[in-house]
Design a protein around this motif. Structure first.
Motif, PDB file in Angstrom:
ATOM      1  N   ALA A  61       0.833  -1.199   0.000  1.00 29.85           N
ATOM      2  CA  ALA A  61       0.000   0.000   0.000  1.00 29.85           C
ATOM      3  C   ALA A  61       0.872   1.255   0.000  1.00 29.85           C
ATOM      4  N   GLY A  62       0.469   2.215  -0.816  1.00 28.61           N
ATOM      5  CA  GLY A  62       1.238   3.437  -0.966  1.00 28.61           C
ATOM      6  C   GLY A  62       2.226   3.400  -2.118  1.00 28.61           C
ATOM      7  N   GLY A  63       2.438   2.223  -2.664  1.00 22.38           N
ATOM      8  CA  GLY A  63       3.372   2.056  -3.760  1.00 22.38           C
ATOM      9  C   GLY A  63       2.776   2.408  -5.112  1.00 22.38           C
ATOM     10  N   SER A  64       3.572   2.164  -6.154  1.00 20.97           N
ATOM     11  CA  SER A  64       3.182   2.521  -7.511  1.00 20.97           C
ATOM     12  C   SER A  64       3.430   1.366  -8.470  1.00 20.97           C
ATOM     13  N   LEU A  65       2.627   1.335  -9.523  1.00 20.87           N
ATOM     14  CA  LEU A  65       2.835   0.425 -10.646  1.00 20.87           C
ATOM     15  C   LEU A  65       2.455   1.162 -11.916  1.00 20.87           C
ATOM     16  N   LYS A  66       3.053   0.740 -13.026  1.00 16.80           N
ATOM     17  CA  LYS A  66       2.687   1.312 -14.313  1.00 16.80           C
ATOM     18  C   LYS A  66       2.327   0.183 -15.258  1.00 16.80           C
ATOM     19  N   LEU A  67       1.081   0.189 -15.716  1.00 15.93           N
ATOM     20  CA  LEU A  67       0.613  -0.807 -16.665  1.00 15.93           C
ATOM     21  C   LEU A  67       0.792  -0.284 -18.081  1.00 15.93           C
ATOM     22  N   ALA A  68       1.002  -1.199 -19.020  1.00 15.46           N
ATOM     23  CA  ALA A  68       1.111  -0.851 -20.424  1.00 15.46           C
ATOM     24  C   ALA A  68       0.196  -1.764 -21.245  1.00 15.46           C
ATOM     25  N   CYS A  69      -0.344  -1.206 -22.320  1.00 11.54           N
ATOM     26  CA  CYS A  69      -1.211  -1.971 -23.224  1.00 11.54           C
ATOM     27  C   CYS A  69      -0.761  -1.706 -24.652  1.00 11.54           C
ATOM     28  N   LEU A  70      -0.232  -2.754 -25.287  1.00 10.94           N
ATOM     29  CA  LEU A  70       0.213  -2.649 -26.667  1.00 10.94           C
ATOM     30  C   LEU A  70      -0.927  -3.070 -27.574  1.00 10.94           C
ATOM     31  N   ALA A  71      -1.300  -2.186 -28.501  1.00 12.40           N
ATOM     32  CA  ALA A  71      -2.398  -2.449 -29.426  1.00 12.40           C
ATOM     33  C   ALA A  71      -1.863  -2.734 -30.820  1.00 12.40           C
ATOM     34  N   SER A  72      -2.483  -3.690 -31.487  1.00 12.80           N
ATOM     35  CA  SER A  72      -2.096  -4.006 -32.857  1.00 12.80           C
ATOM     36  C   SER A  72      -3.324  -4.463 -33.626  1.00 12.80           C
ATOM     37  N   GLY A  73      -3.224  -4.372 -34.957  1.00  9.80           N
ATOM     38  CA  GLY A  73      -4.280  -4.925 -35.793  1.00  9.80           C
ATOM     39  C   GLY A  73      -5.411  -3.964 -36.101  1.00  9.80           C
ATOM     40  N   HIS A  74      -5.266  -2.671 -35.731  1.00 12.27           N
ATOM     41  CA  HIS A  74      -6.318  -1.712 -36.067  1.00 12.27           C
ATOM     42  C   HIS A  74      -5.693  -0.341 -36.211  1.00 12.27           C
ATOM     43  N   THR A  75      -6.502   0.620 -36.652  1.00 10.31           N
ATOM     44  CA  THR A  75      -6.017   1.986 -36.790  1.00 10.31           C
ATOM     45  C   THR A  75      -6.062   2.639 -35.423  1.00 10.31           C
ATOM     46  N   TYR A  76      -4.924   2.657 -34.784  1.00  7.10           N
ATOM     47  CA  TYR A  76      -4.822   3.046 -33.379  1.00  7.10           C
ATOM     48  C   TYR A  76      -5.416   4.411 -33.106  1.00  7.10           C
ATOM     49  N   SER A  77      -5.272   5.347 -34.026  1.00  7.40           N
ATOM     50  CA  SER A  77      -5.631   6.734 -33.736  1.00  7.40           C
ATOM     51  C   SER A  77      -7.126   7.013 -33.817  1.00  7.40           C
ATOM     52  N   ARG A  78      -7.944   6.043 -34.167  1.00  5.23           N
ATOM     53  CA  ARG A  78      -9.365   6.303 -34.396  1.00  5.23           C
ATOM     54  C   ARG A  78     -10.267   5.839 -33.266  1.00  5.23           C
ATOM     55  N   GLN A  79      -9.693   5.343 -32.187  1.00  5.54           N
ATOM     56  CA  GLN A  79     -10.518   4.772 -31.142  1.00  5.54           C
ATOM     57  C   GLN A  79     -10.118   5.290 -29.774  1.00  5.54           C
ATOM     58  N   SER A  80     -11.050   5.229 -28.873  1.00  9.82           N
ATOM     59  CA  SER A  80     -10.727   5.459 -27.476  1.00  9.82           C
ATOM     60  C   SER A  80     -10.173   4.168 -26.880  1.00  9.82           C
ATOM     61  N   MET A  81      -9.350   4.344 -25.890  1.00  9.76           N
ATOM     62  CA  MET A  81      -8.785   3.215 -25.154  1.00  9.76           C
ATOM     63  C   MET A  81      -9.095   3.416 -23.679  1.00  9.76           C
ATOM     64  N   ALA A  82      -9.150   2.331 -22.955  1.00 10.05           N
ATOM     65  CA  ALA A  82      -9.494   2.453 -21.543  1.00 10.05           C
ATOM     66  C   ALA A  82      -8.916   1.297 -20.742  1.00 10.05           C
ATOM     67  N   TRP A  83      -8.879   1.519 -19.448  1.00  5.87           N
ATOM     68  CA  TRP A  83      -8.535   0.475 -18.488  1.00  5.87           C
ATOM     69  C   TRP A  83      -9.750   0.196 -17.620  1.00  5.87           C
ATOM     70  N   PHE A  84      -9.997  -1.083 -17.437  1.00  9.52           N
ATOM     71  CA  PHE A  84     -11.056  -1.554 -16.553  1.00  9.52           C
ATOM     72  C   PHE A  84     -10.415  -2.477 -15.525  1.00  9.52           C
ATOM     73  N   ARG A  85     -11.165  -2.762 -14.484  1.00 11.84           N
ATOM     74  CA  ARG A  85     -10.679  -3.739 -13.508  1.00 11.84           C
ATOM     75  C   ARG A  85     -11.840  -4.578 -12.992  1.00 11.84           C
ATOM     76  N   GLN A  86     -11.490  -5.734 -12.502  1.00 12.70           N
ATOM     77  CA  GLN A  86     -12.522  -6.650 -12.018  1.00 12.70           C
ATOM     78  C   GLN A  86     -11.953  -7.545 -10.937  1.00 12.70           C
ATOM     79  N   VAL A  87     -12.758  -7.740  -9.906  1.00 14.07           N
ATOM     80  CA  VAL A  87     -12.432  -8.717  -8.875  1.00 14.07           C
ATOM     81  C   VAL A  87     -13.477  -9.814  -8.942  1.00 14.07           C
TER      82      VAL A  87
END
Length: 126
Positions: free
Chosen positions: A14-40
């Motif tokens: 607790a109190g720490g940091s992490l950095k997630l990355a998401c590499l996208a391929s196979g589509h025109t990257y600049s035409r879409q919104s991107m998002a992060w979701f989470r689930q337990v």
């Protein structure tokens, strides 16, 4: 076929940091919104942060405002989620998603997103 590959999850205190990355391929990257979701387990998937790759507009869930930052690097087709001041309640599987268009109403609604990564686990211990 759109492919999204997340990385950067792990265990942190607790109190720490992490950095997630998401590499996208196979589509025109600049035409879409991107998002992060989470689930337990046993709970619905919830939106964490979204970004318009075209304009840079962002949106955050109230429970991460001031702690998480979403960003993107168009040259690398990659979206990031910088997570600071992590809390045990942030523990979840985090998923990257690509929308069917750019910045639809309700950018954190999961039904706006067509493509999903396999997820990366984030565990925050107290």
């Amino acid at each position: 076929q759109v492919q999204l590959v997340e990385s950067g999850g792990g265990s942190v205190q607790a109190g720490g940091s992490l950095k997630l990355a998401c590499l996208a391929s196979g589509h025109t990257y600049s035409r879409q919104s991107m998002a992060w979701f989470r689930q337990v387990p046993g709970k619905e998937r919830e939106g964490v942060a979204a970004i318009s790759v075209r304009s840079g507009t962002t949106d955050y869930a109230d429970f991460v405002k001031g702690r998480f930052t979403i960003d993107q690097d168009s040259a690398k087709n990659t979206v990031y989620l910088q997570m600071n001041s992590l809390k045990p309640e942030d523990t979840a599987m985090y998923y990257c998603a690509a929308a069917r268009a750019d910045w639809l109403p309700g950018p954190l609604r999961h039904d706006n997103y067509l493509y999903w990564g396999q997820g990366t686990q984030v565990t925050v211990s107290s």
